[in-house]
Scaffold this motif. Structure first.
Motif, PDB file in Angstrom:
ATOM      1  N   ASN A  64      13.821   1.612  -2.160  1.00 12.37           N
ATOM      2  CA  ASN A  64      14.581   0.315  -1.422  1.00 12.37           C
ATOM      3  C   ASN A  64      13.564   0.130  -0.177  1.00 12.37           C
ATOM      4  O   ASN A  64      13.805   0.978   0.741  1.00 12.37           O
ATOM      5  N   THR A  65      12.909  -0.966   0.127  1.00 15.06           N
ATOM      6  CA  THR A  65      11.808  -0.980   0.960  1.00 15.06           C
ATOM      7  C   THR A  65      12.065  -2.113   1.869  1.00 15.06           C
ATOM      8  O   THR A  65      12.157  -3.292   1.340  1.00 15.06           O
ATOM      9  N   GLU A  84      10.095   0.504   6.114  1.00 11.12           N
ATOM     10  CA  GLU A  84      11.012   1.546   5.994  1.00 11.12           C
ATOM     11  C   GLU A  84      11.503   1.683   4.362  1.00 11.12           C
ATOM     12  O   GLU A  84      11.402   0.604   3.745  1.00 11.12           O
ATOM     13  N   ILE A  85      11.476   2.992   3.846  1.00 17.23           N
ATOM     14  CA  ILE A  85      11.914   2.957   2.398  1.00 17.23           C
ATOM     15  C   ILE A  85      13.261   4.069   2.387  1.00 17.23           C
ATOM     16  O   ILE A  85      13.263   4.983   3.146  1.00 17.23           O
ATOM     17  N   ASN A  86      14.111   3.355   1.880  1.00 14.98           N
ATOM     18  CA  ASN A  86      15.355   4.078   1.622  1.00 14.98           C
ATOM     19  C   ASN A  86      15.499   4.326   0.208  1.00 14.98           C
ATOM     20  O   ASN A  86      15.718   3.561  -0.494  1.00 14.98           O
ATOM     21  N   ALA A 127       0.946  -1.288  -0.137  1.00 12.20           N
ATOM     22  CA  ALA A 127      -0.114  -0.108  -0.046  1.00 12.20           C
ATOM     23  C   ALA A 127       0.711   1.312  -0.093  1.00 12.20           C
ATOM     24  O   ALA A 127       0.586   2.372  -0.701  1.00 12.20           O
ATOM     25  N   ILE A 128       1.964   1.289   0.753  1.00 15.71           N
ATOM     26  CA  ILE A 128       2.725   2.446   0.936  1.00 15.71           C
ATOM     27  C   ILE A 128       3.372   2.617  -0.460  1.00 15.71           C
ATOM     28  O   ILE A 128       3.530   3.862  -0.973  1.00 15.71           O
ATOM     29  N   ARG A 129       4.173   1.672  -0.957  1.00 19.33           N
ATOM     30  CA  ARG A 129       4.626   1.921  -2.292  1.00 19.33           C
ATOM     31  C   ARG A 129       3.886   2.305  -3.162  1.00 19.33           C
ATOM     32  O   ARG A 129       4.370   3.276  -4.045  1.00 19.33           O
TER      33      ARG A 129
END
Length: 209
Positions: free
Chosen positions: A48-49, A57-59, A11-13
């Protein structure tokens, strides 16, 4: 195992890609956006999840995707061209203008408004600092030394150096590089080297690119 977090990750992506599209990036896949620059260079976006208990977390990574270079490498390898891969990228946190930004962390308890504001912050960083960085390295002359620094990592970088030299018109230098690198890393590089040299020979006999 961590089913809730995996669902949150999806969902976040998607919300991040929606926000990037709204910020002006070109959406070429459900989970794929970029920003076309000049001469076939695109600003590349990599989310990068990481999935952890209770959070995602997303980097963010940023760099360039070089269409002519990736098309050439794919055709020599006999593979399908993939717009989604990076030709060269770094963690966005390495950019001076982004170093003080908070990390991107998401939990199921966060409000929709908070998630929307964070995904918009991410998209804004890409549209400003990200595209500015990509523009700085968006030429064959700029990207070649960066690719050369990563030759020992293998992972496609030797192929990219060969294709970059070829596209710069330095075919003799490209052939020398390919032959030398194949002698150093025959297991990794010999099949690509043979196909690359065959391509250059074909150019010579046809008198064109």
């Amino acid at each position: 195992m961590m089913r809730r977090e995996v669902s949150l990750k999806k969902a976040i992506r998607l919300k991040c890609y929606d926000a990037l599209e709204q910020a002006g990036f070109t959406r070429f896949a459900k989970e794929g956006v970029d920003w076309p620059l000049d001469d076939g260079f695109h600003c590349w976006v990599g989310l990068n999840t990481g999935v952890y208990p209770g959070r995602v977390e997303i980097n963010p990574f940023v760099g360039v995707h070089v269409v002519p270079m990736e098309r050439l490498a794919a055709s020599i390898k006999g593979r399908k061209y993939d717009r989604g891969i990076a030709s060269y990228a770094i963690p966005m946190g390495e950019l001076d203008t982004v170093r003080n930004e908070q990390a991107f962390a998401f939990t199921p308890e966060q409000s929709d408004d908070f998630v929307d504001s964070e995904t918009q912050r991410l998209a804004h960083l890409y549209a400003t600092a990200g595209t500015a960085y990509a523009s700085l390295i968006a030429s064959y002359g700029q990207i070649l030394p960066l690719l050369e620094e990563r030759l020992d990592m293998l992972g496609g970088y030797p192929e990219s150096v060969a294709c970059c030299l070829y596209l710069m018109g330095d075919k003799a230098e490209a052939c020398t590089f390919v032959a030398d690198f194949a002698s150093k890393e025959p297991g990794y590089f010999s099949s690509f080297a043979a196909a690359f040299l065959k391509r250059v020979e074909g150019d010579a006999s046809s008198g064109g690119h």
